[in-house]
Design a protein around this motif. Structure first.
Motif, short mmCIF file in Angstrom:
data_model
loop_
_atom_site.label_atom_id
_atom_site.label_comp_id
_atom_site.label_asym_id
_atom_site.label_seq_id
_atom_site.Cartn_x
_atom_site.Cartn_y
_atom_site.Cartn_z
N MET A 91 -7.80 4.47 -5.19
CA MET A 91 -7.94 3.82 -3.88
C MET A 91 -7.15 4.51 -2.78
O MET A 91 -7.52 4.43 -1.62
N GLY A 92 -6.04 5.15 -3.11
CA GLY A 92 -5.19 5.70 -2.05
C GLY A 92 -4.48 4.58 -1.31
O GLY A 92 -4.20 3.53 -1.88
N ARG A 93 -4.19 4.81 -0.04
CA ARG A 93 -3.48 3.80 0.73
C ARG A 93 -4.43 2.75 1.29
O ARG A 93 -5.58 3.05 1.58
N ALA A 94 -3.89 1.54 1.51
CA ALA A 94 -4.73 0.43 1.95
C ALA A 94 -4.51 0.02 3.41
O ALA A 94 -5.41 -0.49 4.05
N HIS A 127 2.83 3.75 -0.70
CA HIS A 127 2.61 4.47 -1.95
C HIS A 127 1.12 4.46 -2.25
O HIS A 127 0.50 3.42 -2.20
N ASP A 128 0.53 5.63 -2.56
CA ASP A 128 -0.89 5.64 -2.95
C ASP A 128 -1.13 4.77 -4.17
O ASP A 128 -0.33 4.80 -5.12
N ALA A 129 -2.23 4.02 -4.17
CA ALA A 129 -2.69 3.40 -5.41
C ALA A 129 -3.50 4.48 -6.12
O ALA A 129 -4.63 4.77 -5.75
N ALA A 130 -2.89 5.10 -7.13
CA ALA A 130 -3.49 6.29 -7.74
C ALA A 130 -3.94 6.00 -9.17
O ALA A 130 -3.51 6.63 -10.12
N GLU A 648 1.85 20.83 -3.60
CA GLU A 648 2.17 19.98 -4.74
C GLU A 648 1.57 18.60 -4.63
O GLU A 648 1.40 18.08 -3.52
N ASP A 649 1.30 18.02 -5.77
CA ASP A 649 0.94 16.61 -5.87
C ASP A 649 -0.24 16.21 -4.98
O ASP A 649 -0.16 15.27 -4.20
N TYR A 650 -1.32 16.94 -5.15
CA TYR A 650 -2.56 16.59 -4.42
C TYR A 650 -3.01 15.18 -4.80
O TYR A 650 -3.08 14.83 -5.97
N ASN A 651 -3.26 14.37 -3.78
CA ASN A 651 -3.73 13.00 -4.02
C ASN A 651 -4.58 12.54 -2.83
O ASN A 651 -4.87 13.35 -1.93
N VAL A 652 -4.96 11.29 -2.80
CA VAL A 652 -5.88 10.83 -1.76
C VAL A 652 -5.25 10.95 -0.37
O VAL A 652 -5.86 11.45 0.57
N SER A 653 -3.99 10.49 -0.23
CA SER A 653 -3.41 10.52 1.12
C SER A 653 -3.18 11.96 1.60
O SER A 653 -3.31 12.25 2.78
#
Ligand code: GPK
Length: 841
Positions: A91-94, A127-130, A648-653
């Motif tokens: 989901m990433g951030r909300a 915090h991303d919901a990862a 580093e740490d590729y994620n949705v956000s």
């Protein structure tokens, strides 16, 4: 609708039920109230995290009001619902999303400014919901967004992992995994301690005939674990619909937590039982496109399927309808084979618990489920060993055998002379030990099977599921090409571009009907518009350059061509091809005269992505990228001409910062291996060009935006098999330019050459399964074409605008409508009345 509040007392409720804020002052009042009371902070100790928390709680309150109403409306409407079962929701951030969806981001921005904060800093606290690995999990998140936006009555069902996908750090060029404990403060979830399901494991099956002569099957003496629901609101964009994502958390059942043990001093073993139960939902498995057959993973799958199915059945039973109406009320979509046990569980509920006949039950089951396949890679296709299932789920194994028996009998009737066919389509693989092929079970238990892009949907019909096309005919198999939500991936990630587009086409309607982007095409020659377009891209590159500066500690030139590949690290995605191309470029620069160098287009090569912790080759690729960066980035001969960055740490956000900043992005999988890809769509929607193979959705993107607007290279999917064969049996030679790259590595240019030996020998000695050598020439030549094209900025911007204008097809809204029409048979709820009520108040 039923209520426990007597009629004459409902007035008081109605009078005081909250309406939610709409103005800046109301927002401030809500946020400050939460900061001072819910969080017990004050004006004197409100840091950015507290300000985030207060803002999130204020918006959460607003969402809850709409969420409650949506759930009431959906219960009242009593229409068919869709349940999306997915082990991953990335989901990433909300907060940002919630603010934009309810149309109050500017209100919050001004309010936060009054209170002394910048909205960007506040958003960045979250915090991303990862709860996912990559594309499959992010697709589920985009689907939830579209289902809410389009007003479908749809629920997501997943697991509430205590640890999401690990955080990645790079130390000495190596990936290091850090646990992602994300639940410290999560305002977006609601524990529903009153909604729980007891789930059974192990035990044995007792079959007997009761006094009335009826066959009874009972599964007994197992171990019980309780599933507790945590609900997450999913707001739609510009609509009162807020759907529900229900995540299950495991704990020891209260019956199970052994008070006798506890009191008799066996404290430790009582606690151990409790911890064992909690372990089920503790951690997301960090593998992408790979299955490893671990017992705990199977436990997760059954725990989540059983809890979800019992919840769905409980809801259905409240309606007091006949069982034959089940699939008029319920559609369940299986996101890959991970939830296949749901098929078996529903059959078990209907036959063993509700007393339906086998055939009647099976008709209901097969008209309820749809199955989406996301890969043809053999190592990703789930198989569970028969002994493992026998031990953990004895009754389910019997049911699987019965499903298989009946299926094989029907096949035998239709193809009486084809003994081999029976072995090939059997759910049970006759290996040592025997294995249950989950994809086959999913096909047999569903009424529709779909792939996620045209090529992929064709491939599953001609390769892995070929025999099932023979058995069922081609109509059971279909295609639904993936899509992405333009709300997050354009409006939220690239607000300036979204605003510019809206100013040209007259409104933000394109966010709900992405085909309206085609209204941009008439402006491709509008000088002023093109200038603004280019400025926005540049500003996004400056922002990424700043991110690189703060996270990596060095600067890159935002005027350089930004070449980006961000996705999970996998051999089939071929980050190694990219980095070998970078080395090739580096060697070319080194051998040039200063005059020649002046003619070059400066380039920043950006990589990002996580490797599964046990995927050694992927980790080696990360290592090589980092080591090449260390050498190239400080080579004075190179300067600004080439920089190599591993983020580093590729994620949705982070993707929300990276995607809008690309000039070129890389989607370069070996043809036939990437089912669809979805970041390709995100990058083009943000005005970036693509270098890509004829694979997955690249093919359809090309068809939509035009061949002149994409940089394609490499071998075709239909030639892959022959090429691989040739590697083993022909007079195969590695591409000489690639050999030079390997020599450069072997010389120790990038440090310890031994560290990269396996990467090289995989290509030189072990058959080059992913055809890196075969595609290397074509790849490098295409990169040169890109340099040439980039020199003509005006033509480049024309391509960029034209491409965006033609991306309408790739919205997940289109995708969800296709699922709704062709698989789920559901219609959106009418919310016109609700909108009107809201407009009046
Ligand atoms: C496919 F099989 C899998 C898997 O385990 N994980 C995953 O992310 C991806 N996928 C495909 O690799 C992508 O091509 C595709 O776009 C995505 O699923 C969504 O369909």
């Amino acid at each position: 609708v039923e209520s426990s509040i007597p009629e004459h007392m409902r007035e008081a409720w109605k009078k005081f039920s909250p309406k939610g804020f709409t103005t800046k002052d109301e927002f401030e009042s809500e946020a400050v109230k939460h900061i001072e009371t819910t969080l017990a902070r004050s004006l004197f100790n409100c840091d950015e995290l507290a300000a985030y928390s207060g803002t999130a709680l204020a918006f959460r309150d607003r969402l809850i009001i709409d969420w409650n109403k949506t759930q009431q409306r959906q219960s009242f409407a009593d229409q068919k619902r869709l349940y999306y079962l997915s082990l991953e929701f990335l989901m990433g951030r909300a907060l940002d999303n919630a603010m934009l969806n309810v149309g109050l981001k500017n209100v919050a921005k001004d309010g936060l400014a009054d209170l002394g904060f910048r909205i960007e800093d506040i958003i960045a606290q979250e915090h991303d919901a990862a709860l996912g690995n990559g594309g499959l999990g992010r697709l589920a998140a985009c689907f939830l967004d579209s289902m809410a936006t389009l007003n479908y009555a749809a629920w997501g069902y997943g697991l509430r992992y205590r640890y999401g996908i690990f955080k990645q750090e790079i130390q000495d060029g190596y990936q290091v995994e850090i646990p992602d404990y994300w639940l410290d403060f999560n305002p977006w979830e609601f524990p529903r301690h009153d909604v729980s399901v007891d789930v059974q494991f192990y035990g044995w099956v007792n079959k007997y005939t009761n006094d009335e002569g009826k066959q009874i099957v009972s599964w007994q003496d197992g171990e019980i674990v309780t599933a507790t629901a945590y609900d997450v609101p999913v707001p739609g964009y510009g609509t009162p619909t807020v759907n529900n994502l229900r995540l299950w958390s495991s704990k020891a059942s209260s019956g199970e937590f052994d008070f006798a043990k506890f009191n008799s001093g066996e404290y430790e073993s009582a606690v151990a039982d409790e911890q064992r139960a909690e372990t089920i939902s503790a951690v997301l498995y960090p593998n992408d496109n790979l299955e490893r057959g671990k017992e705990l993973r199977l436990k997760q799958q059954y725990f989540w399927c059983a809890a979800s199915l019992h919840d769905i059945v409980r809801r259905f039973k409240k309606s007091k309808r006949k069982w034959s109406e089940f699939s008029d009320q319920v559609a369940i979509q299986l996101n890959d084979t991970h939830p296949t046990l749901a098929i078996v569980e529903l059959q078990r509920i209907l036959v063993d618990m509700e007393g339906l006949g086998w055939d009647e039950a099976w008709t209901i089951v097969t008209s309820t489920f749809g199955y989406t396949n996301h890969t043809v890679l053999p190592e990703a296709l789930e198989k569970w060993s028969v002994p493992l299932i026998q031990n953990l789920l004895p009754r389910h194994l019997q049911i699987i055998y019965e499903i298989n028996l009946q299926f094989l009998q029907s096949v035998e009737k239709r193809f009486p002379k084809d003994r081999d066919l029976l072995g090939r389509v059997s759910i049970i693989e006759e290996s040592q030990p025997k294995m249950v092929r989950m994809a086959y079970l999913a096909i047999i238990g569903s009424h529709k099977v779909n792939g996620v892009a045209e090529l992929h949907s064709d491939l599953i019909k001609t390769t892995i599921f070929k025999d099932f096309v023979k058995v069922y005919g081609p109509d059971k198999f279909t295609n639904v090409t993936n899509g992405i939500t333009p709300r997050r991936w354009l409006h939220q990630a690239n607000p300036r571009l979204s605003e510019l587009i809206a100013s040209k086409i007259g409104s933000y309607e394109f966010l709900k009907d992405l085909t309206l982007l085609n209204k941009l095409e008439p402006f491709v020659d509008d000088k002023e518009f093109k200038k603004e377009w280019a400025e926005i891209k540049y500003a996004n590159k400056v922002r990424l350059a700043q991110h690189i500066q703060t996270t990596k500690g060095y600067s890159v030139n935002p005027k350089a061509l930004f070449d980006i590949q961000v996705k999970r690290i996998h051999e089939y995605k071929r980050q190694q091809l990219n980095i070998f191309g970078v080395i090739h470029r580096y060697m070319a620069i080194k051998s040039m005269s200063p005059e020649e160098r002046k003619k070059l287009v400066p380039r920043v090569s950006v990589f990002g992505g996580k490797a599964a912790p046990g995927y050694w080759m992927a980790k080696t690729i990360i290592h090589l990228i980092n080591k090449v960066g260390e050498v190239v980035n400080k080579d004075p001969d190179v300067g600004d001409l080439l920089k190599v960055v591993f983020l580093e740490d590729y994620n949705v956000s982070k993707a929300e910062i990276i995607v809008p900043a690309s000039d070129i992005s890389e989607h370069i999988s070996t043809a036939g291996t990437e089912a669809s890809g979805t970041s390709n769509m995100k990058f083009v929607l943000n005005g970036g060009m693509i270098i890509g193979t004829l694979d997955g959705a690249n093919i359809e993107i090309t068809r939509e935006i035009g061949e002149q607007n994409i940089f394609l290279f490499g071998n075709l999917s239909e030639d892959v098999e022959d090429l691989r064969h040739h590697h083993f049996y022909g007079d195969y030679k590695v591409n000489p330019e690639l050999v030079k790259v390997f020599d450069c590595i072997k010389k120790g240019t990038f440090g310890d050459e031994g560290a990269f030996g396996a990467l090289i020998s995989g290509i030189v000695e072990h058959g080059d399964y992913y055809l890196v050598s075969d595609d290397f020439n074509s790849y490098c030549q295409t990169q040169d074409l890109i340099d040439e094209a980039y020199k003509d900025q005006d033509a480049w911007v024309t391509k960029s605008i034209t491409s965006v204008a033609r991306m309408g097809f790739f919205t997940s809204d289109r995708c969800i409508n296709e699922y709704a029409d062709t698989i789920w048979n559901i219609e959106p709820l009418d919310v016109a009345e609700e909108k009107e009520v809201r407009a009046r108040t």
